[in-house]
Write an enzyme that holds these catalytic residues in place. Structure first.
Site, PDB file in Angstrom:
ATOM      1  N   TYR A 124       0.817  -1.220   0.000  1.00 59.07           N
ATOM      2  CA  TYR A 124       0.000   0.000   0.000  1.00 59.07           C
ATOM      3  C   TYR A 124       0.848   1.268   0.000  1.00 59.07           C
ATOM      4  O   TYR A 124       0.306   2.359   0.073  1.00 59.07           O
ATOM      5  CB  TYR A 124      -0.902   0.035   1.238  1.00 59.07           C
ATOM      6  N   LYS A 191       3.679 -14.255   5.936  1.00 58.30           N
ATOM      7  CA  LYS A 191       3.903 -15.290   4.924  1.00 58.30           C
ATOM      8  C   LYS A 191       5.424 -15.389   4.766  1.00 58.30           C
ATOM      9  O   LYS A 191       5.973 -15.289   3.650  1.00 58.30           O
ATOM     10  CB  LYS A 191       3.193 -14.855   3.618  1.00 58.30           C
ATOM     11  N   ASP A 224      -2.393 -17.785   5.179  1.00 65.64           N
ATOM     12  CA  ASP A 224      -3.387 -18.671   4.562  1.00 65.64           C
ATOM     13  C   ASP A 224      -3.956 -19.645   5.596  1.00 65.64           C
ATOM     14  O   ASP A 224      -5.163 -19.901   5.643  1.00 65.64           O
ATOM     15  CB  ASP A 224      -2.813 -19.413   3.343  1.00 65.64           C
ATOM     16  N   ASP A 248      -5.831  -5.800   5.746  1.00 67.58           N
ATOM     17  CA  ASP A 248      -7.012  -5.339   5.026  1.00 67.58           C
ATOM     18  C   ASP A 248      -7.941  -6.519   4.733  1.00 67.58           C
ATOM     19  O   ASP A 248      -9.148  -6.488   5.000  1.00 67.58           O
ATOM     20  CB  ASP A 248      -6.555  -4.677   3.717  1.00 67.58           C
TER      21      ASP A 248
END
Ligand code: NAD
Length: 364
Positions: A124, A191, A224, A248
């Protein structure tokens, strides 16, 4: 003495949910002078600027703002004004509580977790290179020259910066928030198995800072895996700290866990300034229809009252919202068993029911 708060009504459904919220705050008797300022399309029309300097100056001066959603065109046009506001005012922490309320369509009673999303960097940060442009070609040539991995020449590129500074700041914020709110556990979401440099850095800073808070449990989960665990066992989570993009996405998932975007509040907090806004967007198809749920914005204002130190009034407001939702009579379509339930009321009518409860509470 009256508080001065900047109010950005926003666009789409923003003005409706902002009006409903303002009416609830007025009913509580908190003395607020609202400084109404514009951003996004309405500001472009009025001031020829999407984010006028006068709007930023008002927020910088008042230090507290309440904001309705603002539309961002997808894939073209101007960049998100919401993201720009967070950047300009350095509102680095996005706080999004997701707490179960009786009477909602949530399938997860007992859910009570808080998302702490890093707001300033990651994908972002706005460092983007469009496909087939000279700057992009130069960047691709440079990357292909210094890296073993090759980037295709017809690529567009978005850069993902994750810094030590911003990681430490948000992770510390999450632990301090957990301590202040007597929360037991902070979970780092990442991640790092794939993005070893960026998410790896975030995780290593998490481990360092967690060691400074021995009374708060700390663990980490790959993003995930988190999404699966959240829809199976959300009660196992308490405070989640995440880089911007995961934050988000997981925020909307958590809004779904507690019964939808209509009831999910949020806050963007910096060192000296705080801006409160619902998680949801401008829902353009419902603009001007007196249809949507004002709860997310009203609960964002509840977080604002807490921030201002008006804890008693915040508790009354939260109780009033909870009892209207629990009764299930004067609620908007999204809180009814089916979306076409003819007994659903509009934004204004739900706010009026909340105001009635506020008045009852104030008389006690
Ligand atoms: P959205 O949150 O506006 O709407 C998605 C759907 O959620 C709606 O169609 C509606 O079914 C439901 N919904 C949202 N708010 C609700 C409410 N108060 N009550 C009941 N149901 C509600 O998301 P979107 O359609 O992806 O985005 C629309 C616009 O809003 C886009 O331009 C987007 O960029 C912008 N947006 C702004 C913000 C912000 O201002 N912070 C946040 C998200 C999206």
């Amino acid at each position: 003495m009256a508080y001065r708060v900047s109010l950005i009504p926003g666009d789409g459904i923003g003005p409706e949910v902002s009006d409903a919220t303002r009416a609830c705050i007025d009913a509580l008797g908190v003395d607020i002078n609202w400084d109404v300022v514009l951003a996004g399309e309405p500001a472009l029309k009025e001031h020829n600027s999407l984010l006028p300097e006068s709007t930023l100056a008002s927020i910088r001066k008042n230090k507290v703002a309440l904001k309705g959603p603002i539309t961002t065109p997808i894939g073209k046009g101007f960049r998100s004004i919401n993201v720009a506001l967070r950047h300009e005012l350095d509102l680095y922490a996005c706080l999004r509580p997701a707490r179960y309320m009786e009477g909602t369509n949530s399938k997860y009673p007992g859910t009570d977790l808080v998302i702490v999303r890093e707001n300033s960097e990651d994908l972002y940060a706005g460092v983007e290179f469009a496909v087939n442009e000279p700057k992009t070609a130069a960047l691709i040539d440079y990357i292909n020259g210094i890296s073993d991995k090759k980037v295709r020449k017809d690529s567009a590129i978005t850069i993902k910066p994750i810094s030590i500074f911003a990681s430490e700041r948000i992770i510390r914020f999450a632990f301090e928030y957990a301590r202040k709110e007597s929360r037991k556990k902070v979970t780092c979401i990442h991640k790092a198995n794939i993005m070893k440099c960026t998410d790896g850095l975030f995780l290593s800073k998490f481990r360092e800072i967690a060691a400074l808070f021995p009374n708060i449990q700390a663990n980490d989960v790959i993003v995930d895996n988190l999404t699966m665990q959240l829809v199976m066992r959300p009660k196992e989570f308490d405070v989640l700290v995440l880089p911007n993009l995961y934050g988000d996405i997981v925020s909307d998932l958590c809004a779904g866990l507690i019964g939808g975007l209509g009831i999910a509040p949020g806050a963007n907090i910096g060192e000296t300034i705080a801006l409160f806004e619902p998680v949801h967007g401008a829902a353009p198809k419902y603009t001007g229809k007196n249809k949507v749920n004002p709860t997310a914005t009203i609960l964002s204002a509840m977080l604002m009252l807490k921030y201002l130190g008006e804890t008693e009034k915040a508790v009354i407001l939260e109780k009033a919202v909870s009892s209207v939702i629990k009764e299930g009579k004067f609620v908007t379509y999204d809180l009814k068993p089916t979306r076409d339930d003819p007994s659903a009321v509009g934004t204004r009518e739900m706010a009026q029911a909340i105001i009635k409860e506020i008045k009852k509470e104030l008389k006690k």
